[in-house]
Design an enzyme around this catalytic site. Structure first.
Site, short mmCIF file in Angstrom:
data_model
loop_
_atom_site.label_atom_id
_atom_site.label_comp_id
_atom_site.label_asym_id
_atom_site.label_seq_id
_atom_site.Cartn_x
_atom_site.Cartn_y
_atom_site.Cartn_z
NE ARG A 12 -3.85 -1.42 2.76
CZ ARG A 12 -5.06 -1.57 2.21
NH1 ARG A 12 -5.49 -0.69 1.34
NH2 ARG A 12 -5.81 -2.58 2.52
NE ARG A 69 -20.51 -0.84 -0.78
CZ ARG A 69 -19.29 -1.39 -0.78
NH1 ARG A 69 -18.96 -2.25 -1.72
NH2 ARG A 69 -18.42 -1.07 0.14
NE ARG A 94 -19.87 -1.55 4.51
CZ ARG A 94 -18.72 -2.08 4.16
NH1 ARG A 94 -18.38 -3.26 4.59
NH2 ARG A 94 -17.89 -1.45 3.37
NE ARG A 153 -12.62 2.77 2.34
CZ ARG A 153 -13.53 1.96 1.83
NH1 ARG A 153 -14.81 2.26 1.91
NH2 ARG A 153 -13.17 0.84 1.23
#
Ligand SMILES: [Zn+2]
Length: 226
Positions: A91, A130, A163, A174
């Site tokens: 990452r 979502r 969520r 993110r």
């Protein structure tokens, strides 16, 4: 080409996981999603798993050496002799250096790094739409897979919620993390001529087709090099 050692790169919501599982099936290679490996090592109580758990219990990040150690164990196992697919690692550039050192130690090298490229707007559209069922985690999407009745799971009638990971602030955070820590890897691997860009905003099927064409090209190049 004797081995196919692949790394998948891409922002959250790029469909990396879906493509990774597809590749695992098609190429019959082990698919190592780092988060899963970490959790499995902790669960199985391996030496490195216990080391990782120590850090996690103290609320610290697991150091790169520990993660590289765990991945090295998998890569050096019988199941990965023909290759592997890494997702979620490396990452950062230091992690990429550590991975390269480990592979050199094992007498191996990466074949290619597949970057599944998706714009920030598309990520927000995909993740932000979502809706997840509270009881059983069934996933719907306001645009691509809407429930029959708004806010209610088709399968068990329980409430659909956003969520935490899919909330706008979190998605933005993110993406910032990805931009800051992971996107330097794009230049890093491009500099080593390992990077292959895949247009990720198309359908999952079209993305899979492009990956197949890219791998076929890699094979041709490898054959010509012999
Ligand atoms: Zn449900």
């Amino acid at each position: 080409m004797s081995e196919l050692n692949l790394v998948l790169l891409g922002p959250p919501g790029s469909g990396k996981g879906t493509q990774g599982e597809r590749l695992q099936e098609e190429l019959q290679l082990p698919y190592y999603a780092t988060g899963d490996i970490l959790r499995a090592a902790v669960r199985e109580g391996t030496e490195l798993g216990r080391a990782a758990k120590g850090y996690m219990d103290r609320g610290d990040l697991v150091p790169d050496e520990v993660i590289v150690g765990m991945i090295g164990e998998r890569i050096d196992s019988a199941e990965a002799v023909d290759g592997f697919i890494l997702d979620g690692f490396p990452r950062t550039v230091p992690q990429a250096d550590a991975l390269a050192a480990k592979l050199t130690e094992l007498g191996r090298e990466l074949t290619a790094v597949l970057l599944i490229d998706v714009s920030d707007e598309e990520v927000v559209r995909r993740l932000g739409g979502r809706r997840t069922c509270l009881e059983n985690g069934h996933v719907f999407h306001l645009e691509f897979n809407p429930p029959q009745q708004e806010g209610v799971c088709d399968l068990d009638g329980s409430e659909l919620v956003v969520r935490d990971d899919d909330k706008p602030d979190v998605i933005r955070h993110r993406l910032e993390q990805y931009e800051e820590k992971t996107s330097p890897l794009i230049a890093y691997y491009d500099g080593q001529s390992l990077l292959r860009q895949i247009e990720g905003s198309a359908s999952a099927e079209a993305v899979a087709d492009e990956i197949r064409r890219t791998l076929a090209t890699l094979r041709l190049e490898a054959d010509e090099a012999i």
